[in-house]
Design a protein around this motif. Structure first.
Motif, PDB file in Angstrom:
ATOM      1  N   ASP A  57      -9.512   1.888  -4.984  1.00 40.86           N
ATOM      2  CA  ASP A  57      -8.821   2.775  -5.926  1.00 40.86           C
ATOM      3  C   ASP A  57      -7.304   2.620  -5.815  1.00 40.86           C
ATOM      4  O   ASP A  57      -6.556   3.538  -6.165  1.00 40.86           O
ATOM      5  CB  ASP A  57      -9.240   4.216  -5.675  1.00 40.86           C
ATOM      6  N   ASP A  58      -6.841   1.454  -5.312  1.00 45.13           N
ATOM      7  CA  ASP A  58      -5.405   1.172  -5.154  1.00 45.13           C
ATOM      8  C   ASP A  58      -4.715   2.154  -4.210  1.00 45.13           C
ATOM      9  O   ASP A  58      -3.565   2.529  -4.413  1.00 45.13           O
ATOM     10  CB  ASP A  58      -4.689   1.158  -6.502  1.00 45.13           C
ATOM     11  N   ARG A  82      -0.609   5.814  -2.655  1.00 49.21           N
ATOM     12  CA  ARG A  82      -1.221   5.469  -3.926  1.00 49.21           C
ATOM     13  C   ARG A  82      -0.230   4.690  -4.784  1.00 49.21           C
ATOM     14  O   ARG A  82       0.923   5.100  -4.923  1.00 49.21           O
ATOM     15  CB  ARG A  82      -1.681   6.719  -4.656  1.00 49.21           C
TER      16      ARG A  82
END
Length: 85
Positions: A57-58, A82
């Motif tokens: 999910d980065d 993130r």
């Protein structure tokens, strides 16, 4: 290194330079300090273990364990970073 491991150097602005050896397995980088050099005024750090893991999910998860200022190796900090586009 020839054995497939990784090596690295981190220079901290608090007067500490750390050398590392470790492994890269997929999206997980695990490093253990091999030497720590410090300036005369820097705090005593005896060992550091760092884990970086990139999730699908980065998100980059970071965990740092440290032996320092009279304390044995133990949890120091963790973060989840993130990607922002």
């Amino acid at each position: 290194p020839r054995d497939g491991g990784v090596e690295g150097v981190i220079s901290e602005p608090i007067g500490i330079v750390e050398t590392y050896a470790g492994t890269l397995d997929g999206n997980r980088l695990e490093l253990t300090s091999t030497a720590i050099i410090r300036t005369p005024t820097a705090k005593e750090i005896l060992g550091v273990h760092r884990v970086f893991e990139l999730g699908g999910d980065d998100v980059l998860a970071v965990r740092v364990d440290m032996a320092a200022v009279g304390h044995p190796m133990g949890f120091h900090l963790a973060a989840r970073l993130r990607r922002v586009t």
